[in-house]
Design a protein around this motif. Structure first.
Motif, PDB file in Angstrom:
ATOM      1  N   ILE A   1       4.480  -1.336   8.615  1.00 34.43           N
ATOM      2  CA  ILE A   1       4.178  -0.217   8.381  1.00 34.43           C
ATOM      3  C   ILE A   1       5.689   0.503   8.254  1.00 34.43           C
ATOM      4  CG2 ILE A   1       3.408   1.852   9.324  1.00 34.43           C
ATOM      5  CD1 ILE A   1       1.386  -0.309   8.894  1.00 34.43           C
ATOM      6  N   VAL A   2       6.042   1.041   7.267  1.00 36.25           N
ATOM      7  CA  VAL A   2       7.311   1.625   6.763  1.00 36.25           C
ATOM      8  C   VAL A   2       7.028   3.170   6.771  1.00 36.25           C
ATOM      9  CG1 VAL A   2       9.280   1.484   5.427  1.00 36.25           C
ATOM     10  CG2 VAL A   2       7.951  -0.596   5.617  1.00 36.25           C
ATOM     11  N   GLU A   3       7.663   4.052   7.605  1.00 35.94           N
ATOM     12  CA  GLU A   3       7.438   5.338   7.673  1.00 35.94           C
ATOM     13  C   GLU A   3       8.851   6.002   7.062  1.00 35.94           C
ATOM     14  OE1 GLU A   3       4.426   7.028  10.718  1.00 35.94           O
ATOM     15  OE2 GLU A   3       5.817   5.762  11.655  1.00 35.94           O
ATOM     16  N   GLU A   4       8.705   7.574   6.648  1.00 33.94           N
ATOM     17  CA  GLU A   4       9.684   8.086   6.195  1.00 33.94           C
ATOM     18  C   GLU A   4      10.463   7.488   5.269  1.00 33.94           C
ATOM     19  OE1 GLU A   4      11.895   9.278   9.818  1.00 33.94           O
ATOM     20  OE2 GLU A   4      10.412  10.671  10.208  1.00 33.94           O
ATOM     21  N   ALA A   5       9.824   6.920   4.338  1.00 34.53           N
ATOM     22  CA  ALA A   5      10.601   6.051   2.969  1.00 34.53           C
ATOM     23  C   ALA A   5       9.951   6.703   1.659  1.00 34.53           C
ATOM     24  CB  ALA A   5      10.057   4.748   3.404  1.00 34.53           C
ATOM     25  N   ALA A   6      10.668   7.743   1.280  1.00 33.85           N
ATOM     26  CA  ALA A   6      10.399   8.166  -0.026  1.00 33.85           C
ATOM     27  C   ALA A   6      10.536   7.253  -1.054  1.00 33.85           C
ATOM     28  CB  ALA A   6      11.135   9.420  -0.151  1.00 33.85           C
ATOM     29  N   VAL A   7       9.622   7.057  -2.284  1.00 26.89           N
ATOM     30  CA  VAL A   7       9.760   6.191  -3.234  1.00 26.89           C
ATOM     31  C   VAL A   7      10.541   6.712  -4.401  1.00 26.89           C
ATOM     32  CG1 VAL A   7       8.390   4.812  -4.911  1.00 26.89           C
ATOM     33  CG2 VAL A   7       7.386   4.944  -2.509  1.00 26.89           C
ATOM     34  N   SER A   8      11.544   6.227  -4.920  1.00 23.98           N
ATOM     35  CA  SER A   8      12.574   6.336  -5.736  1.00 23.98           C
ATOM     36  C   SER A   8      12.154   5.641  -7.144  1.00 23.98           C
ATOM     37  CB  SER A   8      13.687   6.410  -5.665  1.00 23.98           C
ATOM     38  OG  SER A   8      14.155   4.895  -5.282  1.00 23.98           O
ATOM     39  N   ALA A   9      11.389   4.507  -7.086  1.00 24.11           N
ATOM     40  CA  ALA A   9      11.257   3.702  -8.412  1.00 24.11           C
ATOM     41  C   ALA A   9       9.967   2.630  -8.029  1.00 24.11           C
ATOM     42  CB  ALA A   9      12.420   2.943  -8.838  1.00 24.11           C
TER      43      ALA A   9
ATOM     44  N   VAL B   1       0.850  -1.167   0.093  1.00 23.77           N
ATOM     45  CA  VAL B   1      -0.062   0.110  -0.076  1.00 23.77           C
ATOM     46  C   VAL B   1       0.957   1.329  -0.042  1.00 23.77           C
ATOM     47  CG1 VAL B   1      -1.770   1.292   1.189  1.00 23.77           C
ATOM     48  CG2 VAL B   1      -2.063  -1.220   1.288  1.00 23.77           C
ATOM     49  N   LEU B   2       0.650   2.213  -0.884  1.00 27.26           N
ATOM     50  CA  LEU B   2       1.422   3.119  -1.199  1.00 27.26           C
ATOM     51  C   LEU B   2       0.744   4.754  -0.678  1.00 27.26           C
ATOM     52  CD1 LEU B   2       3.185   3.045  -4.788  1.00 27.26           C
ATOM     53  CD2 LEU B   2       4.322   2.635  -2.120  1.00 27.26           C
ATOM     54  N   GLY B   3       0.850   5.074   0.344  1.00 26.74           N
ATOM     55  CA  GLY B   3       0.367   6.259   0.967  1.00 26.74           C
ATOM     56  C   GLY B   3      -0.362   5.858   2.366  1.00 26.74           C
ATOM     57  N   GLY B   4       0.197   6.507   3.281  1.00 28.26           N
ATOM     58  CA  GLY B   4      -0.215   6.265   4.777  1.00 28.26           C
ATOM     59  C   GLY B   4      -1.088   7.466   5.515  1.00 28.26           C
TER      60      GLY B   4
ATOM     61  N   ALA C   1      -5.159  -6.880   6.191  1.00 27.77           N
ATOM     62  CA  ALA C   1      -4.567  -7.838   7.258  1.00 27.77           C
ATOM     63  C   ALA C   1      -5.672  -8.534   8.228  1.00 27.77           C
ATOM     64  CB  ALA C   1      -3.630  -6.853   8.261  1.00 27.77           C
ATOM     65  N   ARG C   2      -6.656  -7.762   8.162  1.00 29.15           N
ATOM     66  CA  ARG C   2      -7.846  -8.480   8.907  1.00 29.15           C
ATOM     67  C   ARG C   2      -8.344  -9.676   8.128  1.00 29.15           C
ATOM     68  NH1 ARG C   2     -13.534  -6.420  10.451  1.00 29.15           N
ATOM     69  NH2 ARG C   2     -13.868  -7.182  12.504  1.00 29.15           N
ATOM     70  N   ARG C   3      -8.189  -9.419   6.731  1.00 29.37           N
ATOM     71  CA  ARG C   3      -8.657 -10.793   5.660  1.00 29.37           C
ATOM     72  C   ARG C   3      -7.509 -11.598   5.671  1.00 29.37           C
ATOM     73  NH1 ARG C   3     -12.922  -9.963   2.335  1.00 29.37           N
ATOM     74  NH2 ARG C   3     -14.282  -8.187   2.483  1.00 29.37           N
ATOM     75  N   GLY C   4      -6.425 -11.538   6.573  1.00 25.45           N
ATOM     76  CA  GLY C   4      -5.209 -12.414   6.408  1.00 25.45           C
ATOM     77  C   GLY C   4      -4.152 -12.507   5.381  1.00 25.45           C
ATOM     78  N   LEU C   5      -4.345 -11.129   4.620  1.00 26.50           N
ATOM     79  CA  LEU C   5      -3.201 -10.977   3.646  1.00 26.50           C
ATOM     80  C   LEU C   5      -1.807 -10.126   4.271  1.00 26.50           C
ATOM     81  CD1 LEU C   5      -5.971 -11.138   1.836  1.00 26.50           C
ATOM     82  CD2 LEU C   5      -4.667  -9.618   0.279  1.00 26.50           C
ATOM     83  N   LYS C   6      -0.842 -10.653   3.589  1.00 25.82           N
ATOM     84  CA  LYS C   6       0.365  -9.961   4.202  1.00 25.82           C
ATOM     85  C   LYS C   6       0.695  -8.466   3.486  1.00 25.82           C
ATOM     86  CE  LYS C   6       2.502 -14.600   4.896  1.00 25.82           C
ATOM     87  NZ  LYS C   6       3.764 -15.312   4.353  1.00 25.82           N
ATOM     88  N   VAL C   7       0.590  -7.504   4.379  1.00 24.77           N
ATOM     89  CA  VAL C   7       0.644  -6.122   3.763  1.00 24.77           C
ATOM     90  C   VAL C   7       1.887  -5.397   4.251  1.00 24.77           C
ATOM     91  CG1 VAL C   7      -0.793  -4.183   3.353  1.00 24.77           C
ATOM     92  CG2 VAL C   7      -1.942  -6.480   4.135  1.00 24.77           C
ATOM     93  N   THR C   8       2.556  -4.641   3.487  1.00 24.79           N
ATOM     94  CA  THR C   8       3.449  -3.403   3.749  1.00 24.79           C
ATOM     95  C   THR C   8       2.745  -2.144   3.390  1.00 24.79           C
ATOM     96  OG1 THR C   8       5.223  -5.059   3.736  1.00 24.79           O
ATOM     97  CG2 THR C   8       5.820  -2.604   3.600  1.00 24.79           C
ATOM     98  N   LEU C   9       2.739  -1.264   4.290  1.00 21.53           N
ATOM     99  CA  LEU C   9       2.074   0.248   4.048  1.00 21.53           C
ATOM    100  C   LEU C   9       3.580   0.777   3.883  1.00 21.53           C
ATOM    101  CD1 LEU C   9       0.295   2.592   3.938  1.00 21.53           C
ATOM    102  CD2 LEU C   9       0.551   2.822   6.372  1.00 21.53           C
ATOM    103  N   ILE C  10       3.775   1.636   2.740  1.00 18.50           N
ATOM    104  CA  ILE C  10       4.765   2.694   2.563  1.00 18.50           C
ATOM    105  C   ILE C  10       4.377   4.120   2.706  1.00 18.50           C
ATOM    106  CG2 ILE C  10       6.808   3.333   1.139  1.00 18.50           C
ATOM    107  CD1 ILE C  10       6.872   0.241   0.206  1.00 18.50           C
ATOM    108  N   GLU C  11       4.880   4.931   3.570  1.00 25.08           N
ATOM    109  CA  GLU C  11       4.679   6.127   3.681  1.00 25.08           C
ATOM    110  C   GLU C  11       5.681   7.206   3.644  1.00 25.08           C
ATOM    111  OE1 GLU C  11       3.605  10.152   4.301  1.00 25.08           O
ATOM    112  OE2 GLU C  11       2.116   8.329   3.813  1.00 25.08           O
ATOM    113  N   ARG C  12       5.817   8.095   2.672  1.00 30.02           N
ATOM    114  CA  ARG C  12       6.876   8.858   2.434  1.00 30.02           C
ATOM    115  C   ARG C  12       7.240   9.907   3.488  1.00 30.02           C
ATOM    116  NH1 ARG C  12       5.433  14.110   0.614  1.00 30.02           N
ATOM    117  NH2 ARG C  12       7.007  14.277  -0.869  1.00 30.02           N
TER     118      ARG C  12
END
Length: 375
Positions: free
Chosen positions: A162-170, A5-8, A20-31
């Protein structure tokens, strides 16, 4: 990883929780930090009144989640169902209110009409010149500073990253899915959900889906505390330009307000939106019409934030038209706070099951396929 998920903001954190509640493995990335963008700039309005009719099923789903938020998330996000009141001062605005109430009824929204005398009897001190009002008793407000962090924490407790302060470059499409390169490493997943708000159009454009989105900043403010007397969120029905003010009183007594000021253009790099003190007199003139007591209070803080406004004021929400595994939910044009939890739940349902009961046809990104877009 099943989903990145891009955007927090509220939509991204809510989607992460429900995935996550549905059982999926999720990573959230927030700039930046979770909830630090348009969500924290929000007024906190939870209203269905005057929402585009095709958004009402989504708004109803979201209102149900707001009512369960404390139980779901394990903390108070200050949701208060105090009602949403919109005052009417002119006959043409009364016609607009009645027309909307009639049109919204088949969509499941019942608005009560109050006459001027009933309005003043039930809500003394509000709009002395008003000839009537609409009232939606089950709507209200929530705290924009609390809701996104609450969803993120609850998602993390379910195993989401949950990954914060992670600007996306590509961002790349790979044979296995997607690869996202950030300041905090490289992440890969089968599917990608774009909830990047005003930056969402840039992500869509990477995949050949340009949309007409303008980054703009609203002007919000808060007053010194007053005696706590006003329960509902208060707005207005009006065709008069610059009179669309709104406010609510928090339990500490402060009046939080917005509207009645042009939204300023915002440069996405760096994306900082600033309030302009020179616009306060015009705002307050509109607000005093709704609440005369505001004529003699001090403003203690103003703020703004970067929001994404679509040319047709409808969001982009649903599957990508070009790229399998890519999903979008952005461009809510300054009215996304109320629907945020419902957006997250609906997108999680769509990603996990391939479908949703919420009608998304009007929000599909391919509606812009034949529109020339500059920039």
């Amino acid at each position: 990883m099943d989903v990145i998920v891009l955007g927090g903001g509220l939509m991204g954190t809510a989607a992460t929780f429900f995935l996550a509640r549905r059982g999926l493995k999720v990573t959230l990335i927030e700039r930046n930090r979770v909830g630090s963008g348009a969500t924290i700039a929000s007024f906190g309005n939870i209203r269905r009144t005057n929402r585009h009719l095709t958004q009402l099923p989504l708004a109803h789903r979201s209102r149900a989640i707001w009512g369960e938020a404390e139980r779901l998330l394990g903390r108070d996000v200050e949701f208060r169902a105090t009602g949403h009141l919109r005052l009417v001062f002119e006959e043409d605005a009364l016609d607009d209110m009645r027309a909307y109430a009639q049109a919204a009824r088949p969509w499941g929204l019942e608005l009560a009409e109050l006459g001027g005398n009933e309005l003043r009897a039930r809500f003394p001190g509000l709009g002395p010149g008003a000839i009537g009002a609409s009232f939606s008793p089950h709507d209200g407000s929530g705290n924009p500073r609390l809701i996104a962090p609450a969803f993120a924490a609850a998602a993390a407790a379910l195993g989401a990253t949950i990954v914060e302060e992670a600007a996306v470059s590509a961002i790349e499409r790979t044979p296995a899915g997607f690869r996202v390169t950030t300041a905090k490493g490289v992440f890969e997943s089968d599917r990608l959900l774009n909830t990047a708000g005003a930056w969402g159009a840039r992500i869509a454009a990477r995949f050949g889906e340009p949309v007409p989105l303008s980054p703009r900043g609203p002007q919000m403010g808060v007053t010194e505390p007053l005696p706590h007397r006003i329960l509902p969120v208060v707005g207005i029905w009006s065709r008069e330009h610059g009179m669309d003010g709104y406010f609510r009183q928090v339990e500490r007594g402060n009046i939080v307000f917005g509207g009645a000021a042009e939204r300023v253009e915002v440069d996405l790099d760096p994306g900082h939106a600033r309030a302009d003190p020179a616009r306060l007199p015009g705002q307050l003139k509109a607000l005093v019409r709704l609440l005369p007591a505001l004529a003699d209070v001090s403003i203690i803080r103003t703020w703004s934030g970067c929001e994404g406004y679509m040319a047709d004021m409808l969001p982009v929400m649903g599957v990508s038209s070009t790229t399998p595994g890519l999903f979008h939910a952005f461009g809510f044009s300054g009215s996304g706070f109320q629907v945020g939890p419902g957006v997250g739940d609906t997108m999680a349902e769509l990603i996990a099951t391939g479908g949703t009961e919420i009608p998304l046809h009007d929000f599909r990104i391919e509606r812009f396929q034949n529109i020339g877009i500059k920039g």
